[in-house]
Design an enzyme around this catalytic site. Structure first.
Site, PDB file in Angstrom:
ATOM      1  N   TYR A 255       0.841  -1.212   0.000  1.00 38.70           N
ATOM      2  CA  TYR A 255       0.000   0.000   0.000  1.00 38.70           C
ATOM      3  C   TYR A 255       0.870   1.255   0.000  1.00 38.70           C
ATOM      4  CZ  TYR A 255      -3.717   3.220   1.498  1.00 38.70           C
ATOM      5  OH  TYR A 255      -4.623   4.257   1.594  1.00 38.70           O
TER       6      TYR A 255
ATOM      7  N   PHE B  83     -14.374  -0.309  16.055  1.00 39.73           N
ATOM      8  CA  PHE B  83     -14.761   0.047  17.431  1.00 39.73           C
ATOM      9  C   PHE B  83     -16.266   0.335  17.515  1.00 39.73           C
ATOM     10  CE2 PHE B  83     -10.388   1.791  19.127  1.00 39.73           C
ATOM     11  CZ  PHE B  83      -9.833   0.543  18.907  1.00 39.73           C
TER      12      PHE B  83
ATOM     13  N   THR C 195      -1.135   7.036  18.053  1.00 38.83           N
ATOM     14  CA  THR C 195      -2.106   8.103  17.763  1.00 38.83           C
ATOM     15  C   THR C 195      -2.479   8.149  16.276  1.00 38.83           C
ATOM     16  OG1 THR C 195      -0.432   9.786  17.255  1.00 38.83           O
ATOM     17  CG2 THR C 195      -1.093   9.541  19.585  1.00 38.83           C
TER      18      THR C 195
ATOM     19  N   GLU D   8       4.169   1.813  -0.535  1.00 42.67           N
ATOM     20  CA  GLU D   8       5.073   2.024  -1.674  1.00 42.67           C
ATOM     21  C   GLU D   8       4.286   2.144  -2.981  1.00 42.67           C
ATOM     22  OE1 GLU D   8       7.915   2.971  -1.135  1.00 42.67           O
ATOM     23  OE2 GLU D   8       9.033   1.788   0.307  1.00 42.67           O
TER      24      GLU D   8
ATOM     25  N   ARG E  66       0.543   9.985  14.194  1.00 40.19           N
ATOM     26  CA  ARG E  66       0.223  10.587  12.898  1.00 40.19           C
ATOM     27  C   ARG E  66      -0.664  11.804  13.095  1.00 40.19           C
ATOM     28  NH1 ARG E  66      -2.379   6.588   9.336  1.00 40.19           N
ATOM     29  NH2 ARG E  66      -0.366   5.660   8.917  1.00 40.19           N
TER      30      ARG E  66
ATOM     31  N   LYS F 265       1.447   3.630  -3.260  1.00 41.92           N
ATOM     32  CA  LYS F 265       0.980   5.026  -3.274  1.00 41.92           C
ATOM     33  C   LYS F 265       2.138   5.987  -3.533  1.00 41.92           C
ATOM     34  CE  LYS F 265      -3.503   4.847  -2.195  1.00 41.92           C
ATOM     35  NZ  LYS F 265      -4.577   5.520  -2.937  1.00 41.92           N
TER      36      LYS F 265
ATOM     37  N   ARG G  70     -10.946  -1.091   9.530  1.00 38.54           N
ATOM     38  CA  ARG G  70     -10.223   0.045  10.093  1.00 38.54           C
ATOM     39  C   ARG G  70     -10.786   0.381  11.470  1.00 38.54           C
ATOM     40  NH1 ARG G  70     -10.038   3.794   4.865  1.00 38.54           N
ATOM     41  NH2 ARG G  70     -11.762   2.437   4.305  1.00 38.54           N
ATOM     42  N   VAL G  71     -10.022   1.193  12.202  1.00 39.83           N
ATOM     43  CA  VAL G  71     -10.268   1.291  13.639  1.00 39.83           C
ATOM     44  C   VAL G  71     -11.628   1.896  13.983  1.00 39.83           C
ATOM     45  CG1 VAL G  71      -9.054   3.505  13.969  1.00 39.83           C
ATOM     46  CG2 VAL G  71      -9.130   1.845  15.812  1.00 39.83           C
TER      47      VAL G  71
ATOM     48  N   PRO H  88       2.278   2.524  12.324  1.00 40.57           N
ATOM     49  CA  PRO H  88       2.853   3.812  12.728  1.00 40.57           C
ATOM     50  C   PRO H  88       2.458   4.210  14.153  1.00 40.57           C
ATOM     51  CG  PRO H  88       1.957   3.956  10.521  1.00 40.57           C
ATOM     52  CD  PRO H  88       1.517   2.633  11.067  1.00 40.57           C
TER      53      PRO H  88
HETATM   54  P1  NAD Z   1     -12.609   1.850   0.111  1.00 35.07           P
HETATM   55  O1  NAD Z   1     -11.938   0.547   0.213  1.00 35.07           O
HETATM   56  O2  NAD Z   1     -13.951   2.017   0.751  1.00 35.07           O
HETATM   57  O3  NAD Z   1     -12.753   2.316  -1.396  1.00 35.07           O
HETATM   58  C1  NAD Z   1     -11.890   1.925  -2.425  1.00 35.07           C
HETATM   59  C2  NAD Z   1     -12.711   1.655  -3.664  1.00 35.07           C
HETATM   60  O4  NAD Z   1     -11.834   1.278  -4.730  1.00 35.07           O
HETATM   61  C3  NAD Z   1     -13.704   0.495  -3.472  1.00 35.07           C
HETATM   62  O5  NAD Z   1     -14.948   0.840  -3.996  1.00 35.07           O
HETATM   63  C4  NAD Z   1     -13.043  -0.651  -4.257  1.00 35.07           C
HETATM   64  O6  NAD Z   1     -13.977  -1.597  -4.711  1.00 35.07           O
HETATM   65  C5  NAD Z   1     -12.365   0.116  -5.371  1.00 35.07           C
HETATM   66  N1  NAD Z   1     -11.238  -0.612  -5.977  1.00 35.07           N
HETATM   67  C6  NAD Z   1     -10.221  -1.278  -5.326  1.00 35.07           C
HETATM   68  N2  NAD Z   1      -9.374  -1.802  -6.223  1.00 35.07           N
HETATM   69  C7  NAD Z   1      -9.857  -1.468  -7.464  1.00 35.07           C
HETATM   70  C8  NAD Z   1      -9.427  -1.720  -8.787  1.00 35.07           C
HETATM   71  N3  NAD Z   1      -8.319  -2.438  -9.049  1.00 35.07           N
HETATM   72  N4  NAD Z   1     -10.166  -1.239  -9.805  1.00 35.07           N
HETATM   73  C9  NAD Z   1     -11.291  -0.529  -9.574  1.00 35.07           C
HETATM   74  N5  NAD Z   1     -11.754  -0.264  -8.350  1.00 35.07           N
HETATM   75  C10 NAD Z   1     -11.034  -0.718  -7.298  1.00 35.07           C
HETATM   76  O7  NAD Z   1     -11.588   2.940   0.705  1.00 35.07           O
HETATM   77  P2  NAD Z   1     -11.733   4.495   0.949  1.00 35.07           P
HETATM   78  O8  NAD Z   1     -11.506   4.750   2.380  1.00 35.07           O
HETATM   79  O9  NAD Z   1     -12.984   5.018   0.308  1.00 35.07           O
HETATM   80  O10 NAD Z   1     -10.458   5.033   0.166  1.00 35.07           O
HETATM   81  C11 NAD Z   1     -10.548   5.641  -1.113  1.00 35.07           C
HETATM   82  C12 NAD Z   1      -9.182   6.151  -1.529  1.00 35.07           C
HETATM   83  O11 NAD Z   1      -8.699   7.093  -0.578  1.00 35.07           O
HETATM   84  C13 NAD Z   1      -8.122   5.047  -1.611  1.00 35.07           C
HETATM   85  O12 NAD Z   1      -7.307   5.290  -2.723  1.00 35.07           O
HETATM   86  C14 NAD Z   1      -7.341   5.214  -0.334  1.00 35.07           C
HETATM   87  O13 NAD Z   1      -6.018   4.775  -0.479  1.00 35.07           O
HETATM   88  C15 NAD Z   1      -7.416   6.714  -0.123  1.00 35.07           C
HETATM   89  N6  NAD Z   1      -7.231   7.044   1.300  1.00 35.07           N
HETATM   90  C16 NAD Z   1      -8.209   6.783   2.214  1.00 35.07           C
HETATM   91  C17 NAD Z   1      -7.996   7.073   3.557  1.00 35.07           C
HETATM   92  C18 NAD Z   1      -9.040   6.833   4.612  1.00 35.07           C
HETATM   93  O14 NAD Z   1      -8.761   7.034   5.796  1.00 35.07           O
HETATM   94  N7  NAD Z   1     -10.230   6.417   4.287  1.00 35.07           N
HETATM   95  C19 NAD Z   1      -6.767   7.622   3.956  1.00 35.07           C
HETATM   96  C20 NAD Z   1      -5.793   7.841   2.988  1.00 35.07           C
HETATM   97  C21 NAD Z   1      -6.046   7.571   1.666  1.00 35.07           C
HETATM   98  N1  UDP Z   2      -6.452  -0.609  15.394  1.00 33.96           N
HETATM   99  C1  UDP Z   2      -6.882  -1.102  16.618  1.00 33.96           C
HETATM  100  N2  UDP Z   2      -7.936  -1.962  16.625  1.00 33.96           N
HETATM  101  C2  UDP Z   2      -8.617  -2.308  15.498  1.00 33.96           C
HETATM  102  C3  UDP Z   2      -8.176  -1.786  14.259  1.00 33.96           C
HETATM  103  C4  UDP Z   2      -7.078  -0.937  14.240  1.00 33.96           C
HETATM  104  O1  UDP Z   2      -6.320  -0.785  17.680  1.00 33.96           O
HETATM  105  O2  UDP Z   2      -9.586  -3.090  15.597  1.00 33.96           O
HETATM  106  C5  UDP Z   2      -5.303   0.328  15.408  1.00 33.96           C
HETATM  107  C6  UDP Z   2      -4.231   0.030  14.369  1.00 33.96           C
HETATM  108  O3  UDP Z   2      -3.289  -0.886  14.890  1.00 33.96           O
HETATM  109  C7  UDP Z   2      -3.648   1.411  14.152  1.00 33.96           C
HETATM  110  C8  UDP Z   2      -4.835   2.355  14.351  1.00 33.96           C
HETATM  111  O4  UDP Z   2      -5.806   1.599  15.066  1.00 33.96           O
HETATM  112  O5  UDP Z   2      -2.679   1.690  15.135  1.00 33.96           O
HETATM  113  C9  UDP Z   2      -5.443   2.845  13.046  1.00 33.96           C
HETATM  114  O6  UDP Z   2      -5.659   1.694  12.239  1.00 33.96           O
HETATM  115  P1  UDP Z   2      -6.391   1.780  10.816  1.00 33.96           P
HETATM  116  O7  UDP Z   2      -6.260   0.446  10.192  1.00 33.96           O
HETATM  117  O8  UDP Z   2      -7.741   2.362  10.983  1.00 33.96           O
HETATM  118  O9  UDP Z   2      -5.557   2.885  10.005  1.00 33.96           O
HETATM  119  P2  UDP Z   2      -3.984   3.043   9.685  1.00 33.96           P
HETATM  120  O10 UDP Z   2      -3.185   2.178  10.590  1.00 33.96           O
HETATM  121  O11 UDP Z   2      -3.853   2.661   8.263  1.00 33.96           O
HETATM  122  O12 UDP Z   2      -3.749   4.472   9.958  1.00 33.96           O
END
Ligand code: NAD
Ligand code: UDP
Length: 312
Positions: free
Chosen positions: A146, A192, A211, A148, A278, A150, A187-188, A275
């Site tokens: 993820y 939760f 954090t 690398e 953040r 990105k 995700r967290v 991490p």
């Molecule tokens: P999500 O998993 O809900 O959405 C991702 C979408 O992409 C899904 O609808 C999935 O089906 C589609 N997808 C995955 N692989 C695909 C492919 N090969 N071809 C076509 N569609 C594909 O996640 P999200 O939280 O909505 O994230 C959306 C974008 O934002 C992602 O690129 C993610 O890396 C970025 N992002 C999200 C967060 C966050 O906290 N939610 C943080 C940083 C970056």
């Molecule tokens: N995390 C947790 N319990 C969960 C899911 C995630 O404590 O059930 C922690 C995870 O280890 C990380 C933080 O919550 O430290 C955020 O995780 P998330 O997967 O939401 O996002 P990212 O780590 O990609 O920022």
């Protein structure tokens, strides 16, 4: 105002679905491109009555051609459990997806925005993270597909801009939450909330002192739209996130408190390369986009909890 034709890859995902809704509300024609790996038609079903909205099933790691004005490239699983499920496909999605969308943008002279991530900073030594920080990323770990992927996508965006004059925008999104997250997303925040609503154990990974800074999805969408509207000379990257930093223990306790849940907190092993801290520096977003987040954690959690109450 002339209707723009806008492609949203990952349009059926959590963030993509909110973005499609916003762009349609502004009177645009919106095409969602998604392979439904982590997204769902349920997230956009309410938009299907709109004749200016289209859903196309397609994997962005394969080329796609369409006449379009703007592209928001969001396709990529974002939750560690999903992006690690098929790590090679995750890299292909980020890298091939970027090449295909940049190639399309070049061909039809479209503007293209990349949904990059705070993960490009890895486990950061600079805190809060500024855009000029190059990050501390393990290239061979379980999060690397993820992180690398990105980072390489950002490289491609900058190189298409320098070499081929493609109009690009890069935003680095920090942890975002809200309605339309999948209850099994992993995700967290969603974990939760679902656990607390079911009075099940709340699973903290590690000791819960790590954090994150959580941003409500409406704030992010506002930032994305503003970024796309900036002058062509401005490429970013720009951090888009909330500056209020919480430990996972604080997050768990807030969710238990709002719900009035009987859940107990349990501690599970911390996944590798997780991490420790953040938090974004958002001075650049303030300056260039006139943007800052409006929704604070408690208010956003209440709205998100209402959503999960309805669906589980
Ligand atoms: P999500 O998993 O809900 O959405 C991702 C979408 O992409 C899904 O609808 C999935 O089906 C589609 N997808 C995955 N692989 C695909 C492919 N090969 N071809 C076509 N569609 C594909 O996640 P999200 O939280 O909505 O994230 C959306 C974008 O934002 C992602 O690129 C993610 O890396 C970025 N992002 C999200 C967060 C966050 O906290 N939610 C943080 C940083 C970056
Ligand atoms: N995390 C947790 N319990 C969960 C899911 C995630 O404590 O059930 C922690 C995870 O280890 C990380 C933080 O919550 O430290 C955020 O995780 P998330 O997967 O939401 O996002 P990212 O780590 O990609 O920022």
């Amino acid at each position: 105002m002339q209707k723009k034709k806008i492609l949203v890859t990952g349009g059926a995902g959590f963030i993509g679905s909110h973005l499609c809704e916003r762009l349609l509300k502004e009177g645009n024609e919106v095409i969602s491109l998604d392979n439904y790996f982590t997204g769902s038609k349920d997230n956009v079903i309410h938009l299907l009555d709109n004749p200016y909205f289209e859903l196309i099933r397609h994997d962005v790691s394969n080329p796609f051609f369409i006449e379009i004005d703007e592209i928001y490239n969001l396709a990529c699983p974002a939750s560690p459990i999903h992006y690690q499920h098929d790590a090679i496909q995750t890299v292909k999605t980020s890298v091939m997806g970027a090449i295909n969308m940049l190639g399309l943008a070049k061909r039809v002279n479209a503007k293209v925005l990349q949904a990059s991530t705070s993960e490009v900073y890895g486990d950061p030594f600079v805190h809060p993270q500024v855009e000029s920080y190059w990050g501390n990323v393990n290239p061979i770990g379980i999060r690397s597909c993820y992180d690398e992927g990105k980072r390489c996508a950002e490289t491609l965006f900058m190189d298409y801009h320098r070499q081929n004059k493609v109009k690009i925008k890069i935003i680095r999104i920090f942890n975002t939450y809200g309605p339309n997250m999948n209850p099994n997303d992993g995700r967290v925040v969603s974990n939760f909330i679902v656990q607390a609503l079911k009075n099940e154990n709340i699973t903290i990974f590690g000791d819960g002192t790590q954090t994150r800074s959580f941003q409500y999805v409406d704030d992010l969408v506002e930032g994305m739209v503003r970024m796309m509207a900036t002058d062509d000379s401005f490429t970013g990257p720009v951090n888009i996130g909330n500056v209020h930093e919480f430990t996972m223990l604080e997050l768990a306790n807030q969710i238990i408190d709002i719900i009035g849940s009987k859940s107990k907190i349990v501690f599970n092993p911390l996944p590798s390369d997780d991490p420790k801290q953040r938090k974004p520096n958002i001075n650049l977003a303030k300056e260039k986009l006139g943007w800052e987040p409006k929704v604070q954690l408690r208010e956003g959690l209440v709205k998100t909890i209402q959503y999960f109450e309805k669906i589980i």
